[in-house]
Design an enzyme around this catalytic site. Structure first.
Site, PDB file in Angstrom:
ATOM      1  N   ARG A  60      -2.712 -17.499  64.738  1.00  0.00           N
ATOM      2  CA  ARG A  60      -3.457 -18.762  64.706  1.00  0.00           C
ATOM      3  C   ARG A  60      -4.145 -19.037  63.381  1.00  0.00           C
ATOM      4  O   ARG A  60      -4.514 -20.178  63.091  1.00  0.00           O
ATOM      5  CB  ARG A  60      -4.451 -18.853  65.852  1.00  0.00           C
ATOM      6  CG  ARG A  60      -5.575 -17.849  65.869  1.00  0.00           C
ATOM      7  CD  ARG A  60      -6.424 -18.086  67.121  1.00  0.00           C
ATOM      8  NE  ARG A  60      -7.180 -16.926  67.507  1.00  0.00           N
ATOM      9  CZ  ARG A  60      -8.512 -16.848  67.409  1.00  0.00           C
ATOM     10  NH1 ARG A  60      -9.205 -17.856  66.913  1.00  0.00           N
ATOM     11  NH2 ARG A  60      -9.134 -15.766  67.818  1.00  0.00           N
ATOM     12  N   TYR A 116      -6.386 -12.707   6.527  1.00  0.00           N
ATOM     13  CA  TYR A 116      -6.061 -11.638   7.463  1.00  0.00           C
ATOM     14  C   TYR A 116      -4.562 -11.572   7.750  1.00  0.00           C
ATOM     15  O   TYR A 116      -3.925 -12.578   8.068  1.00  0.00           O
ATOM     16  CB  TYR A 116      -6.806 -11.822   8.797  1.00  0.00           C
ATOM     17  CG  TYR A 116      -6.372 -10.791   9.819  1.00  0.00           C
ATOM     18  CD1 TYR A 116      -6.804  -9.472   9.723  1.00  0.00           C
ATOM     19  CD2 TYR A 116      -5.498 -11.131  10.852  1.00  0.00           C
ATOM     20  CE1 TYR A 116      -6.382  -8.514  10.626  1.00  0.00           C
ATOM     21  CE2 TYR A 116      -5.069 -10.186  11.761  1.00  0.00           C
ATOM     22  CZ  TYR A 116      -5.505  -8.873  11.637  1.00  0.00           C
ATOM     23  OH  TYR A 116      -5.080  -7.917  12.523  1.00  0.00           O
ATOM     24  N   GLY A 128      -5.786  -5.181  12.078  1.00  0.00           N
ATOM     25  CA  GLY A 128      -6.739  -4.489  12.931  1.00  0.00           C
ATOM     26  C   GLY A 128      -7.911  -3.937  12.149  1.00  0.00           C
ATOM     27  O   GLY A 128      -8.569  -4.639  11.365  1.00  0.00           O
ATOM     28  N   ASN A 141       2.109 -11.581  17.630  1.00  0.00           N
ATOM     29  CA  ASN A 141       0.706 -11.720  17.977  1.00  0.00           C
ATOM     30  C   ASN A 141       0.528 -12.898  18.922  1.00  0.00           C
ATOM     31  O   ASN A 141       0.446 -14.041  18.485  1.00  0.00           O
ATOM     32  CB  ASN A 141      -0.096 -11.931  16.685  1.00  0.00           C
ATOM     33  CG  ASN A 141      -1.549 -11.548  16.827  1.00  0.00           C
ATOM     34  OD1 ASN A 141      -2.426 -12.295  16.447  1.00  0.00           O
ATOM     35  ND2 ASN A 141      -1.809 -10.386  17.375  1.00  0.00           N
TER      36      ASN A 141
END
Length: 539
Positions: free
Chosen positions: A301, A57, A64, A216
């Site tokens: 408080r 890849y 994508g 990336n």
């Protein structure tokens, strides 16, 4: 530039990021085992590319939804540069320079961990940019926070690197090979190639996988979170200073700070806030001065119960962000050979910013609550029915003079702005890339919004500090009746801004107090007066 060097390592800290991004600390060169790790990772990429028919890849495939498209190994370098070009689509005002410097450091450190498959020269270039003062111009909008911070990192990478092949001429022409983004250098904004040339830094041509490794990942989100957490710790301590002065301005009851009360609730942040407030107010003749009052409004408080969990949350987020500073978040990851096993290139999703998005949303929500409480105390000081005898609008002649009336308007506007900004970005997602990227984090939006909330909160605290000091000035003998710590803070505050006698623009007063918060002037005054009696906030 600060001579102290920050090392690229597995132990990068938030103070390291702040020192480099804002303090000018140098970054040490990549050496020894770290350089060997990077070289081994790069060697694994070369081996993978050499395998016939390799399908990896982003190296021999498109990106994508185009991951099924094969790319020839010979085109892998061009593919890297194409990624920079296609992702450099950011828009909007540029990120602050300190944020971009933090991004350079975080990215260099991530690549130096040896899981990204880049050559050492890529890391060396990022380090040289930090040390010689080249800061890319990075548009603030356009990142989905998955696949990481693509657009901002592409604008950064365009300055640091170039297209493969021969060095292109320095030009702003339309040739994609000449694109270099923009950068700041020595106070001037120019094209990236000119900035790098002026600094004497060569822009290496990209090779296979390196475009992905540079773009990336979660770098923009994590770098922003590191700076914002450091700022948040500073703001929290100043919120306690402002609250302590407001306690005295409003003659609050000290019973709400009783240590037994807070020990009973068993929350460390709450216990710490109450202890610091007690120390700051030690010796005060203003607290408990209203003998008829049984208890105070929640904005007084319940201060430890509100501030304490924010301290605890910042401490938790600190640990998560420091872990991310020392993480590899791009895709795919490269694992060199070990023993008999050959190296692997593994595709996954470490770039997804779900964690940073949730953390930054949480930080923004927590800070918004700090500002909201601060504004309520300011409102009480301005309102005669609530202030135990203070003149309306904290001015001696109300009516002719409006005093601090409009200043609270500003604070209220910022508190309301925070409420909008604090809507969690992490609950949103828009599918992209033909539904391949069907769940994104929106963490970059969370990072920008958290920074805006932080800036708003700083201003709201400055307004409360100004209001509390004015209220104390108007109390008979007020400045002389302060506690040991609050007295020192009041004196330091008065060196920044004078009392309000008649109407004037207070914008510059608020700006000076914001600067005093940022540079630690008021915090140092308290610490010098109290020493170990005013311990720092726990992480």
């Amino acid at each position: 530039m600060n001579a102290t060097a920050v090392a690229l390592s597995r132990k990068l800290t938030i103070p390291d990021v702040v020192a480099v991004a804002r303090g000018g600390s140098r970054v040490g060169e990549l050496r020894g085992h770290a350089r060997e790790r990077v070289e081994a990772s790069r060697h694994t990429v070369g081996e993978a590319l050499a395998r016939p028919g390799a399908r990896i890849y982003g190296i021999t495939t498109g990106y994508g939804s185009l991951a099924g498209t094969r790319i020839a190994a010979a085109d892998a370098a061009r593919l890297s540069w194409n990624l920079i070009l296609k992702c450099a689509t950011g828009t909007g005002p540029p990120l602050p320079e300190d944020w971009v410097r933090a991004m350079l450091l975080v990215r260099a450190n991530s690549l130096a961990l040896g899981g990204s498959g880049v050559r050492p020269v890529i890391i060396d270039t990022l380090v040289r940019m930090l040390n010689r003062g080249v800061t890319p111009v990075v548009p603030g909008k356009g990142s989905l926070g998955a696949s990481g911070d693509l657009a901002p990192l592409a604008h950064m990478a365009a300055v640091a690197t170039r297209s493969p092949g021969p060095e292109p001429r320095v030009s702003k022409g339309e040739d994609p090979a000449e694109f270099s983004g923009e950068a700041w250098f020595e106070g001037r904004r120019m094209d990236g190639a000119s900035a790098m040339a002026a600094a004497g830094i060569a822009r290496p041509g990209l090779e296979a996988k390196e475009g992905l490794a540079l773009t990336n990942g979660t770098t923009m989100m994590v770098a922003g979170a590191a700076l914002q957490l450091d700022d948040a710790r500073c703001l929290l301590l100043h919120a306690e200073l402002a609250a302590a002065l407001s306690f005295e301005a409003l003659l609050a009851r000290s019973a709400a700070l009783n240590p037994a009360l807070h020990t009973a609730n068993n929350q460390p942040g709450q216990i710490g806030t109450a202890a610091r407030l007690r120390s700051l107010l030690s010796g005060s003749a203003l607290v408990d001065a209203d003998a008829d009052r049984v208890q105070d409004a929640y904005s007084l408080r319940c201060t430890p119960q509100v501030f304490g969990p924010v301290h605890d949350m910042v401490g938790f987020l600190w640990g998560r962000v420091e872990a991310s500073l020392n993480a590899v978040s791009d895709n795919p990851l490269v694992f060199p050979a070990a023993g008999q096993d050959r190296g692997e290139v593994v595709s996954g999703g470490n770039f997804h910013g779900a964690g940073p998005a949730l953390w930054l949303d949480t930080l923004g929500i927590a800070l918004a609550d700090i500002a909201s409480l601060s504004d309520r105390r300011m409102f009480r000081m301005l309102t005669p029915e609530l202030s135990s005898g203070l003149p309306a609008m904290l001015v001696e002649s109300p009516g002719l003079y409006g005093g601090l009336m409009s200043l609270q308007y500003t604070g209220a506007a910022l508190v309301s702005d925070n409420k909008t900004l604090a809507h969690p970005d992490s609950v949103d997602s828009i599918p992209t890339s033909a539904n391949q990227e069907d769940h994104v984090s929106m963490g970059a939006n969370a990072a920008r919004h958290a920074r805006e909330i932080l800036d708003n909160t700083r201003t709201v605290l400055a307004i409360e500090l100004l209001g509390a000091a004015q209220a104390i000035y108007l109390r008979p003998g007020g400045p002389d009746r302060l506690g040991v710590g609050t007295g020192a803070v009041y004196e330091a505050l008065r060196e920044c801004v004078p009392p309000v006698i008649e109407d004037r623009s207070l914008a510059a007063d608020v700006a000076r107090l914001e600067a005093a918060i940022d540079d630690g002037t008021l915090k140092r005054a308290a610490a010098d007066a109290l020493g170990d009696l005013w311990p720092p906030a726990p992480l």
